[in-house]
Scaffold this motif. Structure first.
Motif, PDB file in Angstrom:
ATOM      1  N   PRO A 134      23.983  39.943  72.633  1.00 36.24           N
ATOM      2  CA  PRO A 134      24.010  41.381  72.354  1.00 36.24           C
ATOM      3  C   PRO A 134      23.540  42.142  73.577  1.00 36.24           C
ATOM      4  CG  PRO A 134      22.071  40.388  71.351  1.00 36.24           C
ATOM      5  CD  PRO A 134      22.890  39.250  71.917  1.00 36.24           C
ATOM      6  N   PRO A 135      23.858  43.410  73.689  1.00 35.33           N
ATOM      7  CA  PRO A 135      23.311  44.212  74.787  1.00 35.33           C
ATOM      8  C   PRO A 135      21.784  44.188  74.734  1.00 35.33           C
ATOM      9  CG  PRO A 135      25.032  45.409  73.609  1.00 35.33           C
ATOM     10  CD  PRO A 135      24.731  44.197  72.797  1.00 35.33           C
ATOM     11  N   ASP A 136      21.161  44.400  75.867  1.00 37.64           N
ATOM     12  CA  ASP A 136      19.697  44.352  75.919  1.00 37.64           C
ATOM     13  C   ASP A 136      19.058  45.338  74.941  1.00 37.64           C
ATOM     14  OD1 ASP A 136      19.757  42.365  77.783  1.00 37.64           O
ATOM     15  OD2 ASP A 136      19.412  43.676  79.512  1.00 37.64           O
ATOM     16  N   ASP A 137      19.695  46.490  74.736  1.00 34.10           N
ATOM     17  CA  ASP A 137      19.100  47.477  73.840  1.00 34.10           C
ATOM     18  C   ASP A 137      19.306  47.137  72.366  1.00 34.10           C
ATOM     19  OD1 ASP A 137      21.759  48.097  73.384  1.00 34.10           O
ATOM     20  OD2 ASP A 137      21.691  50.061  74.336  1.00 34.10           O
ATOM     21  N   SER A 138      20.004  46.042  72.080  1.00 30.56           N
ATOM     22  CA  SER A 138      20.332  45.698  70.697  1.00 30.56           C
ATOM     23  C   SER A 138      19.747  44.368  70.250  1.00 30.56           C
ATOM     24  CB  SER A 138      21.865  45.631  70.528  1.00 30.56           C
ATOM     25  OG  SER A 138      22.480  46.789  71.021  1.00 30.56           O
ATOM     26  N   ARG A 139      19.002  43.712  71.114  1.00 27.49           N
ATOM     27  CA  ARG A 139      18.520  42.373  70.777  1.00 27.49           C
ATOM     28  C   ARG A 139      17.626  42.377  69.536  1.00 27.49           C
ATOM     29  NH1 ARG A 139      18.975  38.334  74.838  1.00 27.49           N
ATOM     30  NH2 ARG A 139      20.226  39.098  76.574  1.00 27.49           N
ATOM     31  N   GLY A 140      16.713  43.335  69.455  1.00 21.53           N
ATOM     32  CA  GLY A 140      15.828  43.392  68.299  1.00 21.53           C
ATOM     33  C   GLY A 140      16.598  43.610  67.006  1.00 21.53           C
ATOM     34  N   PHE A 141      17.525  44.565  67.008  1.00 16.30           N
ATOM     35  CA  PHE A 141      18.332  44.836  65.815  1.00 16.30           C
ATOM     36  C   PHE A 141      19.185  43.632  65.452  1.00 16.30           C
ATOM     37  CE2 PHE A 141      22.399  46.183  64.001  1.00 16.30           C
ATOM     38  CZ  PHE A 141      21.964  46.799  62.837  1.00 16.30           C
ATOM     39  N   TYR A 142      19.811  43.013  66.443  1.00 13.45           N
ATOM     40  CA  TYR A 142      20.676  41.863  66.192  1.00 13.45           C
ATOM     41  C   TYR A 142      19.887  40.704  65.577  1.00 13.45           C
ATOM     42  CZ  TYR A 142      23.574  37.775  67.300  1.00 13.45           C
ATOM     43  OH  TYR A 142      24.287  36.612  67.229  1.00 13.45           O
ATOM     44  N   GLU A 143      18.716  40.420  66.141  1.00 15.03           N
ATOM     45  CA  GLU A 143      17.913  39.316  65.623  1.00 15.03           C
ATOM     46  C   GLU A 143      17.408  39.598  64.215  1.00 15.03           C
ATOM     47  OE1 GLU A 143      14.920  38.539  68.532  1.00 15.03           O
ATOM     48  OE2 GLU A 143      16.365  37.787  70.015  1.00 15.03           O
ATOM     49  N   PHE A 144      17.060  40.868  63.942  1.00 10.20           N
ATOM     50  CA  PHE A 144      16.647  41.232  62.590  1.00 10.20           C
ATOM     51  C   PHE A 144      17.801  41.049  61.608  1.00 10.20           C
ATOM     52  CE2 PHE A 144      16.641  44.479  59.261  1.00 10.20           C
ATOM     53  CZ  PHE A 144      15.451  44.181  58.600  1.00 10.20           C
ATOM     54  N   LEU A 145      18.962  41.572  61.966  1.00  3.20           N
ATOM     55  CA  LEU A 145      20.104  41.535  61.049  1.00  3.20           C
ATOM     56  C   LEU A 145      20.561  40.110  60.772  1.00  3.20           C
ATOM     57  CD1 LEU A 145      22.136  43.316  59.487  1.00  3.20           C
ATOM     58  CD2 LEU A 145      23.633  43.165  61.483  1.00  3.20           C
ATOM     59  N   THR A 146      20.552  39.264  61.782  1.00  5.65           N
ATOM     60  CA  THR A 146      21.036  37.891  61.610  1.00  5.65           C
ATOM     61  C   THR A 146      19.926  36.944  61.154  1.00  5.65           C
ATOM     62  OG1 THR A 146      20.676  37.463  63.975  1.00  5.65           O
ATOM     63  CG2 THR A 146      22.877  38.174  63.300  1.00  5.65           C
ATOM     64  N   GLY A 147      18.688  37.446  61.031  1.00  5.84           N
ATOM     65  CA  GLY A 147      17.562  36.609  60.633  1.00  5.84           C
ATOM     66  C   GLY A 147      17.303  36.644  59.136  1.00  5.84           C
ATOM     67  N   LYS A 148      16.238  35.966  58.742  1.00  2.84           N
ATOM     68  CA  LYS A 148      15.906  35.817  57.323  1.00  2.84           C
ATOM     69  C   LYS A 148      15.328  37.084  56.719  1.00  2.84           C
ATOM     70  CE  LYS A 148      15.070  30.827  57.647  1.00  2.84           C
ATOM     71  NZ  LYS A 148      14.075  29.730  57.453  1.00  2.84           N
ATOM     72  N   ARG A 149      14.830  38.008  57.546  1.00  2.00           N
ATOM     73  CA  ARG A 149      14.199  39.211  57.005  1.00  2.00           C
ATOM     74  C   ARG A 149      15.202  40.303  56.635  1.00  2.00           C
ATOM     75  NH1 ARG A 149      10.494  41.663  60.960  1.00  2.00           N
ATOM     76  NH2 ARG A 149      11.912  40.811  62.518  1.00  2.00           N
ATOM     77  N   ALA A 150      16.455  40.116  56.985  1.00  2.00           N
ATOM     78  CA  ALA A 150      17.457  41.140  56.668  1.00  2.00           C
ATOM     79  C   ALA A 150      17.593  41.293  55.155  1.00  2.00           C
ATOM     80  CB  ALA A 150      18.801  40.761  57.278  1.00  2.00           C
TER      81      ALA A 150
END
Length: 613
Positions: A134-150
């Motif tokens: 993901p773009p550098d500005d989207s890493r946190g959002f991407y990891e949240f969305l694809t992770g268990k906490r979504a």
């Protein structure tokens, strides 16, 4: 200042001074900007209505009463394209009088996702070697969305516009993953995902039109009536040009085109200065200059020869008819191969070998072909019969090339400087090159180059001039740091500046050597550490210098320093990031896992910024 007629002023509900300010404000704006401004004003009026004293309303809503929705447009951008598309769409939605907010992914609070009802995501795929990120500005959002906490998202309606580059095997991979993940979490897809290649607008424009129509369908029934501006007239009080842009580039005159490597260098690196005099263009250190190149005439002739077509042949595509030479010279990619073109060539020529590369088991070999060959190579290796219309339709539209700006306007005023390395190699005794670097390297002084500014908000100097900065820029990756140092000097910033630079040989490849040494002498550079990889038996790169100075690098970062990297994404950027994590382990006492998380935190905070390609 242009004056407004008294008769007009007498009937306006605002003062003469504010009316004149408004008239001046709209001058020079193109249609999208004017539409955005109209929407902004309408939104301001709506907020005033909302803030006005209202009659008391019941705390509880009547059964079945809908909670007012708004559209959230979230974007993740590495080079600025996703941001540009998202902002344009937001302006169109706002101009339509609909409630909308636009949020960069790193500014989005993930806790809000479960409350969202209507969401558009515009996101690019950033490739590093064989991996997509993901773009550098989207890493946190991407990891949240694809992770268990979504969270589960049964009330969310959404659409995704994915941006990518079809010269990579996993085209638009991040956008595809986000689209599929939202659906898996129970969200309702109200727009089919669109995958845009580097000619972004070809796909983005029709997708945005559908997105706007969908927003009208979902949101318009809930809106209070807003007076239409259709009958309003914006008077052209003084002739002026629209803002220069990607679609309307400025023709910048070449002032200097100077080779800045020694005679013994294996590279051809140019310092290029362009005039922006009278253009009104402004940029900040960290921004990029977009350049629309022209294909080399000899390459166009080679392609026409292998196709056995005349350059004078008329070709029609997208409702436009031009001579084939014009299409190939100014409108089509000839040096970058894409998967869609390989698929078209395989089908047209009936080539089983190419068809095999398009299968999942052939992905590695396809990636090698895309990375090492150009159009002329595959046309010769796998012959096929092409008409002028067919070849134009199959080739990817030519895209502008982006170059990190190597100057600060605080020093150079109405100029912009670039550091350009000519990409050139031989294949079967015949020259190959990159279209942008060849075009710029061949540009003579006095020539005009079509350019535009591409803002890069994620690659900015710290707002606090007392902050320290660490800059890692091997080769032409040093370009933006020339701008950084110039700006820090102009601002009289009190923070320290540390530059890591690398290239093969000190005597021939030390780009801007005199400038760096002078900056060090004057104190504008606190530290200057170099890595000339071929000047000793063991190769030394910038990541090795970082590790050598790891203790002090760690201290700077613990003190709040910002860390910047510019240059090669395929290997260097990853090596530098691993060196950064190693420093955290060695000098910060972190476990490898904690060090990796610490690096990610720096990225999310904006204290670790990358401009890699």
């Amino acid at each position: 200042m242009t004056q407004i007629a008294d008769a007009v002023l007498d009937v306006l509900p605002i003062s003469r001074e504010k009316a004149q300010t408004a008239a001046d404000l709209v001058q020079g704006l193109d249609r999208p900007a004017l539409e955005w401004l109209a929407g902004f004003m309408a939104g301001a009026a709506a907020r005033l209505r909302a803030d006005a004293p209202q009659a008391a309303t019941p705390v509880a809503l009547a059964a079945g009463t809908a909670v007012q929705q708004q559209l959230t447009i979230l974007y993740g951008s590495q080079t600025g394209n996703a941001k540009r598309v998202a902002e344009k769409l937001a302006a169109e939605v706002q101009a339509a009088g609909l409630p909308v907010r636009i949020v960069r992914a790193d500014a989005y609070r993930t806790a809000e996702l479960k409350k969202e009802q209507f969401l558009y995501i515009v996101i690019s795929t950033h490739s590093e070697g064989d991996a997509v990120e993901p773009p550098d500005d989207s890493r946190g959002f991407y990891e949240f969305l694809t992770g268990k906490r979504a969270p589960q998202l049964p009330h969310l309606s959404y659409g995704v516009l994915a941006l990518g580059d079809s010269s990579y095997v996993d085209f638009c991979g991040i956008g595809r993953q986000i689209d599929e993940r939202l659906a898996a979490l129970g969200a309702r897809r109200v727009l089919e995902r669109a995958d845009a290649d580097v000619d972004v607008d070809y796909v983005a424009t029709p997708w945005a039109a559908q997105a706007l129509q969908q927003a009208r369908t979902v949101l318009a029934p809930q809106q209070p009536s807003v007076p239409s501006a259709a009958g309003a007239e914006v008077l052209a009080l003084r002739p002026t040009h629209a803002a220069w842009s990607r679609e309307r580039p400025y023709l910048a005159e070449v002032l200097v085109n100077q080779r800045i490597v020694g005679s013994g260098s294996e590279k051809d690196v140019r310092h290029i200065e362009l005039s922006l005099a009278g253009s009104g263009l402004h940029y900040q250190p960290g921004d990029a200059l977009g350049v629309w190149p022209t294909q080399a005439p000899e390459l166009v002739h080679r392609v026409l020869d292998v196709l056995n077509l005349s350059g004078d042949t008329a070709a029609t595509h997208g409702g436009e008819t031009l001579a084939l030479t014009e299409w190939l010279s100014h409108r089509r990619e000839l040096t970058v191969l894409t998967r869609p073109f390989i698929a078209a060539l395989a089908e047209r020529g009936g080539h089983a070998a190419l068809q095999a590369l398009l299968q999942p088991e052939g992905s590695a070999e396809l990636a090698r072909l895309l990375n090492t060959s150009q159009l002329i190579d595959v046309l010769r290796a796998w012959p096929a019969q092409w008409s002028a219309d067919a070849i134009v339709a199959a080739l990817r539209p030519l895209a502008p090339r982006m170059y990190s700006i190597a100057s600060s306007q605080a020093l150079v005023d109405e100029e912009v400087h670039l550091t350009v390395a000519l990409v050139q190699f031989d294949r079967d005794g015949e020259a190959r090159w990159g279209v942008g670097s060849r075009y710029l390297s061949a540009a003579q002084e006095g020539a005009q180059v079509p350019v535009f500014i591409e803002a890069n908000e994620r690659f900015r100097l710290p707002a606090d001039p007392a902050r320290d900065v660490i800059m890692v820029g091997p080769g032409t990756g040093v370009a933006p740091f020339r701008a950084f140092v110039q700006q820090r000097q102009a601002d009289e910033a009190t923070g320290r500046n540390w530059l890591f630079f690398g290239n093969p040989h000190r005597h021939s490849d030390f780009l801007y050597q005199a400038e760096w040494l002078q900056a060090a002498k004057e104190g504008a550079l606190t530290h200057l550490d170099v890595a000339f990889s071929r000047d000793q038996s063991e190769k030394v790169y910038v990541q090795h210098r970082l590790i050598e100075h790891g203790s002090e690098v760690w201290q700077w970062l613990q003190g709040g320093a910002h860390f910047y990297v510019c240059g090669d994404a395929e290997r260097m950027a990853g090596d530098v990031q691993r060196a950064l994590a190693q420093i955290a382990v060695t000098h910060g006492g972190k476990t490898p896992e904690d060090a990796a998380d610490w690096v990610k935190t720096l990225l999310v905070e904006g204290r670790y910024a990358r401009d890699v390609y």
